[in-house]
Design a protein around this motif. Sequence first.
Motif, short mmCIF file in Angstrom:
data_model
loop_
_atom_site.label_atom_id
_atom_site.label_comp_id
_atom_site.label_asym_id
_atom_site.label_seq_id
_atom_site.Cartn_x
_atom_site.Cartn_y
_atom_site.Cartn_z
N CYS A 101 22.27 -30.90 8.08
CA CYS A 101 23.07 -31.61 7.09
C CYS A 101 24.40 -32.05 7.70
CB CYS A 101 23.32 -30.67 5.91
SG CYS A 101 24.08 -31.49 4.51
N LEU A 143 18.19 -33.00 -4.54
CA LEU A 143 17.96 -32.24 -3.30
C LEU A 143 16.68 -31.41 -3.39
CD1 LEU A 143 21.61 -31.20 -2.42
CD2 LEU A 143 20.11 -32.73 -1.08
N VAL A 181 18.04 -37.58 3.11
CA VAL A 181 18.66 -37.82 1.81
C VAL A 181 20.13 -38.14 2.06
CG1 VAL A 181 19.05 -36.91 -0.52
CG2 VAL A 181 17.29 -35.89 0.93
N ALA A 211 21.30 -35.19 4.51
CA ALA A 211 20.47 -34.03 4.84
C ALA A 211 19.12 -34.52 5.35
CB ALA A 211 20.29 -33.15 3.61
N VAL A 253 21.41 -26.98 0.50
CA VAL A 253 20.59 -27.53 1.59
C VAL A 253 20.16 -26.42 2.55
CG1 VAL A 253 20.59 -29.09 3.59
CG2 VAL A 253 21.62 -29.84 1.43
N VAL A 281 26.91 -27.86 -2.06
CA VAL A 281 25.81 -28.70 -1.58
C VAL A 281 25.29 -28.18 -0.24
CG1 VAL A 281 25.25 -31.02 -0.72
CG2 VAL A 281 26.52 -30.76 -2.86
N TYR A 336 14.75 -28.50 4.65
CA TYR A 336 15.80 -29.25 5.36
C TYR A 336 16.09 -28.65 6.73
CZ TYR A 336 16.64 -31.66 0.97
OH TYR A 336 16.49 -32.41 -0.16
#
Length: 286
Positions: free
Chosen positions: A268, A230, A243, A283, A259, A255, A265
């Motif tokens: 997500c 990430l 991703v 993401a 993110v 997670v 980013y």
Amino acid sequence: MKTWRVLDLIQWTTDYFKRHGIPSPRLDAELLLSHVLGTSRLQLYLRFEMPVFPEHLSTFRELIKKRTANVPVSYLTSRKEFFSLEFYVDSRVLIPRPETEVLVENVLQVQEAPCQLIDIGTGSGAIAISLAANRPEWEILATDISAEALEVAQKNAVVHQCADRLTFQQGNLFEPLETLPESRFDWIVSNPPYVSTKEYPFLPPDVRDHEPETALLAGTDGLDVIVDILEGAPRFLKSGGRVGLEIGHNHCQDVLEIVQSNSAYSGCQVITDYSGIERVVIAAVG
Ligand code: GLN
């Protein structure tokens, strides 16, 4: 000497596996016997009364012994079905799991236009090859830290006739990209190792004692590789790129935080697997 028929063997072996604590005794007995007889499970059902030759019996006996020593069935038969394709597998690679199909399915759903994609830690090639088989126009790069695993993936690419559309590169995470001139992708996908050192000793012995540790273990909380991917991914993604990661059963919250705290980013999405576990995250970068 007793003549063993297909049905007798299935029943005897199922019972034997049960006594040895094998979790899916009947299925395993059928898979191993059909493998020895060079036939399908369905054919086995049509030949319950057929006698089994002594030479097949002795091969079968060897496989039974290995299975009760917890060698996974897929390593004994050298195959595993994934996304309706049959993959060659051996102990150099993790056996593809049905949960990982959720990742493949969602990438195919989200991505319509032809694209450039990298599969990090491809192992048997299950993700990269099922995507390539369904989207012949995509440009796909598949990497793995293990040169041995890449040999298996390459073999599978040949079997599924997409070897000319897939590129394989050995190296850890983004390492293979450092040497490539144009390294911006629409997608970075991965089923990384995500088992914690705490959980590892308690994995089923099939997994713990027979599947490659490098494909499973990822630090004290299982997040080491997920975090690296990430963090590194935005540098190699095009604007609007994504991703897609498989994650462990207790990773979702962590997670999402990783993110959300990374300004590269923009969003997500979390997808659950067939058991209702939050298993895949997608993401997007802004
Ligand atoms: N789902 C696998 C298991 O339970 C782990 C796969 C992985 O670490 N990527 O063994």
